[in-house]
Design a protein around this motif. Structure first.
Motif, mmCIF file in Angstrom:
data_model
loop_
_atom_site.group_PDB
_atom_site.id
_atom_site.type_symbol
_atom_site.label_atom_id
_atom_site.label_comp_id
_atom_site.label_asym_id
_atom_site.label_seq_id
_atom_site.Cartn_x
_atom_site.Cartn_y
_atom_site.Cartn_z
ATOM 1 N N TRP A 26 0.875 -1.159 0.000
ATOM 2 C CA TRP A 26 0.000 0.000 0.000
ATOM 3 C C TRP A 26 0.921 1.219 0.000
ATOM 4 C CZ3 TRP A 26 -4.315 -1.415 4.066
ATOM 5 C CH2 TRP A 26 -5.162 -2.361 3.480
ATOM 6 N N PRO A 27 1.052 1.907 -1.136
ATOM 7 C CA PRO A 27 2.090 2.941 -1.290
ATOM 8 C C PRO A 27 2.069 4.035 -0.232
ATOM 9 C CG PRO A 27 1.145 2.382 -3.425
ATOM 10 C CD PRO A 27 0.311 1.687 -2.388
ATOM 11 N N ASP A 28 0.889 4.384 0.291
ATOM 12 C CA ASP A 28 0.822 5.461 1.284
ATOM 13 C C ASP A 28 1.732 5.199 2.469
ATOM 14 O OD1 ASP A 28 -0.958 6.751 -0.288
ATOM 15 O OD2 ASP A 28 -2.713 6.427 0.980
ATOM 16 N N TRP A 29 1.935 3.908 2.806
ATOM 17 C CA TRP A 29 2.708 3.578 4.003
ATOM 18 C C TRP A 29 4.209 3.647 3.773
ATOM 19 C CZ3 TRP A 29 0.324 4.126 8.275
ATOM 20 C CH2 TRP A 29 -1.047 3.872 8.364
ATOM 21 N N GLN A 30 4.631 4.005 2.566
ATOM 22 C CA GLN A 30 6.056 4.203 2.318
ATOM 23 C C GLN A 30 6.568 5.524 2.891
ATOM 24 O OE1 GLN A 30 7.670 2.334 -1.597
ATOM 25 N NE2 GLN A 30 5.752 3.320 -2.144
ATOM 26 N N ALA A 31 5.641 6.420 3.223
ATOM 27 C CA ALA A 31 6.041 7.729 3.740
ATOM 28 C C ALA A 31 6.844 7.577 5.026
ATOM 29 C CB ALA A 31 4.809 8.590 3.995
ATOM 30 N N HIS A 32 7.992 8.256 5.104
ATOM 31 C CA HIS A 32 8.827 8.230 6.298
ATOM 32 C C HIS A 32 9.741 9.451 6.273
ATOM 33 C CE1 HIS A 32 11.419 6.521 3.217
ATOM 34 N NE2 HIS A 32 12.468 6.714 4.007
ATOM 35 N N ASP A 33 10.378 9.709 7.396
ATOM 36 C CA ASP A 33 11.272 10.860 7.500
ATOM 37 C C ASP A 33 12.663 10.363 7.882
ATOM 38 O OD1 ASP A 33 12.652 13.169 7.974
ATOM 39 O OD2 ASP A 33 11.264 13.962 9.479
ATOM 40 N N PRO A 34 13.566 10.254 6.905
ATOM 41 C CA PRO A 34 14.912 9.733 7.201
ATOM 42 C C PRO A 34 15.669 10.555 8.227
ATOM 43 C CG PRO A 34 14.513 9.824 4.828
ATOM 44 C CD PRO A 34 13.390 10.568 5.474
ATOM 45 N N SER A 35 15.321 11.822 8.364
ATOM 46 C CA SER A 35 16.051 12.695 9.289
ATOM 47 C C SER A 35 15.447 12.714 10.694
ATOM 48 C CB SER A 35 16.079 14.128 8.750
ATOM 49 O OG SER A 35 14.761 14.673 8.695
ATOM 50 N N SER A 36 14.347 12.005 10.870
ATOM 51 C CA SER A 36 13.673 12.026 12.171
ATOM 52 C C SER A 36 14.523 11.376 13.257
ATOM 53 C CB SER A 36 12.333 11.293 12.082
ATOM 54 O OG SER A 36 11.735 11.169 13.363
ATOM 55 N N THR A 37 14.555 12.024 14.415
ATOM 56 C CA THR A 37 15.245 11.457 15.577
ATOM 57 C C THR A 37 14.255 11.042 16.665
ATOM 58 O OG1 THR A 37 15.553 13.674 16.512
ATOM 59 C CG2 THR A 37 17.341 12.783 15.140
ATOM 60 N N GLN A 38 12.988 11.044 16.328
ATOM 61 C CA GLN A 38 11.952 10.665 17.298
ATOM 62 C C GLN A 38 12.107 9.194 17.675
ATOM 63 O OE1 GLN A 38 7.935 11.298 15.951
ATOM 64 N NE2 GLN A 38 7.005 10.536 17.841
ATOM 65 N N VAL A 39 12.053 8.920 18.962
ATOM 66 C CA VAL A 39 12.180 7.563 19.473
ATOM 67 C C VAL A 39 10.867 7.168 20.144
ATOM 68 C CG1 VAL A 39 13.403 6.041 21.078
ATOM 69 C CG2 VAL A 39 14.665 7.796 19.810
ATOM 70 N N ILE A 40 10.300 6.059 19.718
ATOM 71 C CA ILE A 40 9.040 5.581 20.285
ATOM 72 C C ILE A 40 9.325 4.757 21.535
ATOM 73 C CG2 ILE A 40 6.949 4.259 19.864
ATOM 74 C CD1 ILE A 40 7.305 6.844 18.198
ATOM 75 N N ASP A 41 8.608 5.053 22.582
ATOM 76 C CA ASP A 41 8.771 4.337 23.848
ATOM 77 C C ASP A 41 7.874 3.103 23.857
ATOM 78 O OD1 ASP A 41 9.073 3.466 26.420
ATOM 79 O OD2 ASP A 41 8.250 5.263 27.389
#
Length: 276
Positions: A26-41
């Protein structure tokens, strides 16, 4: 007409229950941010794993659904709800991978807790469609405005985006025959080691590969349903196994480039902690 439907159900369902969906991005789920430093807890999920997962042997775990239903049903649901509120498209790829795998596994545990006691996850027959079985096709969660099923997470997001056969060793289907529910939550900064550990744990366990007396192999049905993910040719598949095989399995594989497969097996019994 009703009798005909019943006959069709009996004849067709077993085959459909074991049919594997294809990887369909599903192409919509390819969206991402390579520069993101957000860490999920994922600490809440780790707490659940610490309390209710028991390691039986390398590559083999069980989950204490009975106790978790009494003590932590709301906590599991709370973790799933918290994950559903995140903007996953804003994460980098490794954070996304850990997010989807942990969410898949927690959602699977939640589904079992919602319907417990059951002898098998396939008894949770909530998927749409006359011949559907189990919970995998049921829309269970909404992420960024899109409703998703377990099948959607595995076959429309994880498999087609990452194209890594080790995915099959980290998503758990709450069954004895399935690769183990890991006692550690998946973390972006540990993924390679965790993926390799999951692969080694399953591949070297007898439910993955054994050899019959006549020398033919008995393999997990996982390797039948998703064969192309592990290598289209026998040689490619053997190379995949050998990459993670210990000494015992390597002795069985030898220098084989073809596999004589006697049977595929899978135990759908719930991966629950036995209560004497």
């Amino acid at each position: 007409m009703r009798l005909l439907l019943v006959v069709l159900y009996v004849l067709i369902l077993p085959g459909l229950a074991h049919a594997a969906p294809k990887a369909d991005l599903w192409p919509d789920w390819q969206a991402h941010d390579p520069s993101s430093t957000q860490v999920i807890d994922h600490g809440a999920w780790q707490d659940i794993l610490d309390r209710y997962v028991t390691v039986i042997a390398p590559g083999e775990t069980v989950f204490d659904y009975e106790t978790a239903r009494r003590e932590a049903h709301a906590q599991v649901a709370g973790y799933v709800d918290a994950m559903s509120m995140l903007a996953v498209s804003n994460l980098n790829r490794d954070q996304q991978f850990a997010y989807w795998v942990n969410l898949y596994n927690a959602l699977t545990v939640k589904v079992v807790l919602d319907h417990y006691p059951v002898e098998s996850i396939r008894d949770i027959d909530i998927s749409p469609g006359l011949f559907s079985s189990g919970p995998w096709g049921k829309k269970l969660i909404t992420v960024e405005g899109r409703t998703l099923s377990l099948d959607d997470i595995e076959h429309r997001i994880l498999r087609p985006i990452w194209r890594d056969p080790r995915i099959h060793y980290v998503v758990n289907c709450a069954s004895i025959g399935c690769p183990a529910l890991a006692p550690e939550a998946y973390e972006a900064d540990k993924l390679e080691a965790q993926l390799d550990q999951a692969a080694r744990g399953f591949i070297n366990h007898p439910r993955a590969v054994t050899q019959a007396e006549d020398g033919a192999f008995v393999l997990s049905s996982l390797y039948d349903w998703y064969r192309d993910d592990f290598g289209k040719s026998d040689a490619d598949f053997i190379d995949h196994l050998a990459q993670f095989a210990g000494a015992k399995l390597m002795a069985i594989l030898g220098d084989a480039r073809e596999l004589d497969v006697a049977n595929y097996e899978y135990d759908w019994a719930l991966n629950q902690l036995s209560v004497d």
